[in-house]
Design a protein around this motif. Structure first.
Motif, mmCIF file in Angstrom:
data_model
loop_
_atom_site.group_PDB
_atom_site.id
_atom_site.type_symbol
_atom_site.label_atom_id
_atom_site.label_comp_id
_atom_site.label_asym_id
_atom_site.label_seq_id
_atom_site.Cartn_x
_atom_site.Cartn_y
_atom_site.Cartn_z
ATOM 1 N N THR A 238 8.704 6.162 -8.390
ATOM 2 C CA THR A 238 9.770 5.384 -7.733
ATOM 3 C C THR A 238 9.336 3.937 -7.532
ATOM 4 O O THR A 238 10.061 3.016 -7.872
ATOM 5 N N THR A 239 8.131 3.724 -6.968
ATOM 6 C CA THR A 239 7.657 2.364 -6.698
ATOM 7 C C THR A 239 6.179 2.256 -7.043
ATOM 8 O O THR A 239 5.498 3.254 -7.271
ATOM 9 N N SER A 240 5.695 1.006 -7.020
ATOM 10 C CA SER A 240 4.269 0.754 -7.249
ATOM 11 C C SER A 240 3.506 0.617 -5.945
ATOM 12 O O SER A 240 2.348 0.181 -5.949
ATOM 13 N N SER A 241 4.128 0.982 -4.826
ATOM 14 C CA SER A 241 3.486 0.774 -3.522
ATOM 15 C C SER A 241 2.853 2.029 -2.948
ATOM 16 O O SER A 241 2.308 1.988 -1.842
ATOM 17 N N ALA A 242 2.907 3.155 -3.659
ATOM 18 C CA ALA A 242 2.412 4.407 -3.093
ATOM 19 C C ALA A 242 0.924 4.309 -2.746
ATOM 20 O O ALA A 242 0.489 4.709 -1.656
ATOM 21 N N GLY A 243 0.127 3.777 -3.679
ATOM 22 C CA GLY A 243 -1.308 3.666 -3.428
ATOM 23 C C GLY A 243 -1.614 2.727 -2.279
ATOM 24 O O GLY A 243 -2.507 2.999 -1.454
ATOM 25 N N MET A 244 -0.877 1.613 -2.198
ATOM 26 C CA MET A 244 -1.089 0.671 -1.103
ATOM 27 C C MET A 244 -0.761 1.318 0.246
ATOM 28 O O MET A 244 -1.511 1.182 1.217
ATOM 29 N N ASN A 245 0.368 2.029 0.300
ATOM 30 C CA ASN A 245 0.739 2.697 1.547
ATOM 31 C C ASN A 245 -0.273 3.764 1.935
ATOM 32 O O ASN A 245 -0.567 3.956 3.123
ATOM 33 N N PHE A 246 -0.813 4.460 0.934
ATOM 34 C CA PHE A 246 -1.824 5.468 1.237
ATOM 35 C C PHE A 246 -3.071 4.808 1.825
ATOM 36 O O PHE A 246 -3.657 5.309 2.795
ATOM 37 N N TYR A 247 -3.459 3.666 1.271
ATOM 38 C CA TYR A 247 -4.642 2.972 1.788
ATOM 39 C C TYR A 247 -4.398 2.442 3.192
ATOM 40 O O TYR A 247 -5.290 2.502 4.049
ATOM 41 N N VAL A 248 -3.194 1.914 3.450
ATOM 42 C CA VAL A 248 -2.869 1.411 4.794
ATOM 43 C C VAL A 248 -3.078 2.508 5.836
ATOM 44 O O VAL A 248 -3.556 2.255 6.937
ATOM 45 N N GLY A 249 -2.759 3.737 5.470
ATOM 46 C CA GLY A 249 -2.922 4.847 6.408
ATOM 47 C C GLY A 249 -4.269 5.513 6.381
ATOM 48 O O GLY A 249 -4.554 6.373 7.234
ATOM 49 N N ASN A 250 -5.143 5.130 5.411
ATOM 50 C CA ASN A 250 -6.415 5.833 5.253
ATOM 51 C C ASN A 250 -7.520 4.867 4.837
ATOM 52 O O ASN A 250 -7.892 4.798 3.665
ATOM 53 N N HIS A 251 -8.028 4.118 5.793
ATOM 54 C CA HIS A 251 -9.173 3.238 5.563
ATOM 55 C C HIS A 251 -9.928 3.097 6.887
ATOM 56 O O HIS A 251 -9.445 3.564 7.930
ATOM 57 N N PRO A 252 -11.094 2.477 6.893
ATOM 58 C CA PRO A 252 -11.929 2.491 8.110
ATOM 59 C C PRO A 252 -11.251 1.939 9.351
ATOM 60 O O PRO A 252 -11.558 2.361 10.465
ATOM 61 N N GLU A 253 -10.328 0.988 9.190
ATOM 62 C CA GLU A 253 -9.681 0.387 10.355
ATOM 63 C C GLU A 253 -8.302 0.986 10.645
ATOM 64 O O GLU A 253 -7.610 0.513 11.549
ATOM 65 N N ALA A 254 -7.897 2.021 9.920
ATOM 66 C CA ALA A 254 -6.576 2.613 10.114
ATOM 67 C C ALA A 254 -6.473 3.236 11.504
ATOM 68 O O ALA A 254 -7.458 3.752 12.046
ATOM 69 N N ASN A 255 -5.269 3.191 12.075
ATOM 70 C CA ASN A 255 -5.083 3.697 13.436
ATOM 71 C C ASN A 255 -3.936 4.693 13.563
ATOM 72 O O ASN A 255 -3.443 4.950 14.655
ATOM 73 N N GLY A 256 -3.481 5.243 12.439
ATOM 74 C CA GLY A 256 -2.461 6.284 12.485
ATOM 75 C C GLY A 256 -1.039 5.787 12.318
ATOM 76 O O GLY A 256 -0.136 6.569 12.047
ATOM 77 N N ILE A 257 -0.800 4.474 12.501
ATOM 78 C CA ILE A 257 0.516 3.874 12.316
ATOM 79 C C ILE A 257 0.395 2.755 11.289
ATOM 80 O O ILE A 257 -0.702 2.495 10.787
ATOM 81 N N TYR A 258 1.509 2.085 10.988
ATOM 82 C CA TYR A 258 1.411 0.953 10.064
ATOM 83 C C TYR A 258 0.736 -0.213 10.777
ATOM 84 O O TYR A 258 1.158 -0.644 11.849
#
Length: 647
Positions: A238-258
């Motif tokens: 559908t879009t090219s943003s799936a990987g980016m959104n996954f990283y936003v939610g799963n990286h060392p500084e992620a906090n569970g929300i956007y």
């Protein structure tokens, strides 16, 4: 026999009357919201995703219906807006009106599901709650995908519950889910998982029935994938943003929300897309297509999960907490901000914190629907996979309302049937469940404070040149948090514009950018004094090596605005140049109190602390930088060389 038929007809007529009252009330509440909101900033300027969807819709209306690159944002809503603009006019009021009708339709579908799966009483109770459910009223009036997604998903669930093996219902469900996936692909998890429900219901025949749903969904999603290949030469679902959104939610500084990652300067979709691709190219050292960049960020997020299992597990716990918490975590427009402008929202008190505890106990004490349970679990899994937000969990609210209605129906039966002890026990259980759902830790509480929301609107008005509205928004942000440095800086810039020094400031900035610092000083000196102006003058003198004059202007900036983080940082640079490392360390510390994530301040304070003989404190600042930029080899080289030079 006739008497029984008469009673049934009377009951049906009474049920229809109540349903019509609920639907009229639902539409009336949503129209009242539009009436109050249309002349407020909520409709005056569009924020982040809403602005993108509107701009893209206008381009579609102008003839650019295909686009020239793979979708980065989900495509459905822009085309939805374009249809409204063509048929009714390019006014936001018309969009709100159409979505008010969709929201009313959602109330009907909730009733229909409740009646089909439980009883008319439960359907009416759930629809009545949906009519005044605060987040529904808010999102039905926002230029966001939430309202259409909820309607499409409910229509698909209605088809599935009424199918009984009929191909036309199954095709219909698949097509509706496919359209929903083009608005937000999270529903595809449900499409995959519902195969198990079909097999459990009908064995091998269930596989064939699910196949009809899957093919219907695949036709819509496949059309989008083909379009992406046609314009971009890459297969993207559908879009090219799936990987980016996954990283936003799963990286060392992620906090569970956007939350914006550190290399993003803005959450605006076009800038976000460019920043993610540029950062991926910098880390890999080669040019990347949108699909390749998406795969890079997907792998980066997976690497974090694999290499940091305990941290990842804690992050999943945080996402679960935010999913069930009563706070509405925004990733676009804030419900809490909207309540300041639309009094009606303050009267619609029904929200997640009230209905979710009822639903949890209702689920535990009532007959359950395996289909709705699977639907809710699929969306919960999607939020755990990416991140949680108010918009992302909104599609499961109908399930919550239906189970809450089950509890209310049970409670009424216990009360009228004399089962008071059972009623009391169930009420106590609701209270116990409500405590964790309505508990707000510091992170959840921050989402309700609105300082960033007012700042965002101030920035939009500033960009539009509406200085009075921009000043009002920045001042509201500062009333909430007087130390909020971005709002203070924005206010200073707006005041400078309003005081008539805009042309001199503009010339000064142009001279500064060209390296003509003395000419910049002359231009700035003709403008009205403000914190930002003195900061600019200080920077000019700093570039000329005139440390005393630079320090004097940074002090003047701070005398006008003590919360000006950048002036504290710049003063620290001057002290470092003058050889006063302790004063520099103190100035940098004050800057970090106001802007804790400013990378340059952490780096510079680490430098001066090392010179002061405090390597442990210096390393703490560099560890912060390294955690945010683990792959930055240049940063690590600089840190290593400084440590070697100051053993």
């Amino acid at each position: 026999m006739n008497c029984s038929r008469d009673i049934s007809a009377a009951q049906l007529k009474r049920e229809e009357g109540i349903l019509w009252a609920i639907l009229i009330a639902a539409l009336g509440v949503r129209l009242a919201y539009l009436y109050q909101a249309v002349d407020t900033p909520l409709f005056d300027v569009l924020l982040i995703d809403s602005e993108f969807y509107d701009r893209r819709a206008r381009a579609i209306v102008a003839g650019d219906w295909l686009g020239d690159q793979p979708f980065f944002m989900n495509p459905f809503y822009s085309y939805f807006l374009a249809v409204i603009y063509v048929l009714l006019g390019a006014e936001y009021w018309w969009v709100g009106l159409v979505q008010a009708v969709l929201g009313t339709g959602s109330c009907y579908l909730i009733y229909a599901l409740g009646r089909k799966l439980w009883s008319a009483q439960i359907g009416l109770l759930a629809a009545g709650m949906a009519a005044i459910y605060q987040p529904y009223v808010f999102y039905d009036g926002a230029l966001l995908t939430a309202a259409p997604i909820t309607f499409l998903n409910l229509a698909a669930l209605y088809c599935l519950t009424h199918a009984q093996g009929a191909a036309r219902w199954l095709w219909g469900a698949g097509l509706l889910l496919g359209v929903s996936a083009t608005a937000r692909p999270m529903v595809l998890l449900f499409v995959a998982a519902v195969a198990g429900w079909f097999v459990a219901q009908g064995g091998r025949r269930g596989w064939r029935q699910w196949g009809l749903v899957a093919v219907g969904c695949g036709l819509v999603v496949g059309a989008v994938a083909c379009r992406n290949y046609l314009v971009g030469g890459e297969w993207l679902l559908t879009t090219s943003s799936a990987g980016m959104n996954f990283y936003v939610g799963n990286h060392p500084e992620a906090n569970g929300i956007y939350a914006q990652v550190d290399f993003l300067s803005s959450a605006e979709p076009d800038l976000e897309r460019e920043a993610f691709i540029r950062e991926a190219e910098a880390r890999t050292g080669r040019e990347l297509t949108p699909a390749q960049a998406s795969r890079y960020w997907l792998v980066a997020g997976l690497r974090f999960a694999v290499e940091n299992p305990l941290a990842y597990l804690a992050l999943q716990g945080r996402k679960l907490y935010m999913f069930w918490n009563g706070v509405e975590a925004q990733n676009n427009l804030s419900l809490y901000l909207a309540r300041d402008f639309v009094p009606l929202l303050r009267w619609c008190i029904l929200g997640w914190g009230l209905v979710a505890p009822l639903a949890v106990v209702g689920w535990a004490t009532s007959r359950r629907s395996s289909l709705l349970d699977l639907y809710l679990a699929s969306y919960l899994a999607a939020c755990l996979l990416f991140f949680t937000s108010s918009e992302y969990r909104l599609p499961v609210v109908p399930v919550i309302l239906l189970y809450a209605a089950c509890w209310l129906a049970n409670a009424a039966a216990w009360a009228t049937g004399g089962s008071h002890r059972r009623l009391l026990g169930s009420c106590l259980l609701v209270v116990l469940v409500a405590l964790p759902i309505n508990y707000r830790d510091a992170g959840a509480e921050r989402l309700t404070c609105k300082r960033v929301d007012y700042y965002n609107f101030g920035t939009l008005y500033q960009r539009r040149g509406d200085w009075a509205e921009a000043e009002s928004m920045f001042r509201k942000a500062l009333r909430i948090d007087p130390s909020f440095a971005p709002a203070a800086s924005g206010l200073a810039a707006v005041l400078a514009q309003q005081e008539g020094g805009d042309s001199d400031i503009q010339r000064g900035l142009e001279f500064f950018g060209a390296g003509e610092y003395e000419a910049a000083i002359a231009a700035f000196s003709r403008a009205q004094p403000s914190p930002g102006l003195h900061n600019n003058l200080g920077l000019c003198y700093y570039r000329l090596g005139q440390w005393s004059e630079a320090a004097a202007h940074f002090h003047k900036a701070l005398a006008l605005d003590t919360s000006y983080a950048r002036a504290h940082f710049n003063l620290g640079l001057v002290y470092a140049k003058q050889g006063d490392d302790q004063a520099a360390a103190d100035a940098f510390a004050q800057a970090l109190e106001l802007d804790p994530n400013h990378a340059q301040t952490h780096y510079r304070r680490g430098e001066v602390l090392l010179r002061l003989g405090r390597p442990g404190a210096a390393e703490a600042h560099w560890a912060f930088l390294h955690a945010r930029n683990p792959d930055d080899a240049r940063l690590q080289t600089k840190i290593d060389s400084m440590m070697q030079a100051n053993p």
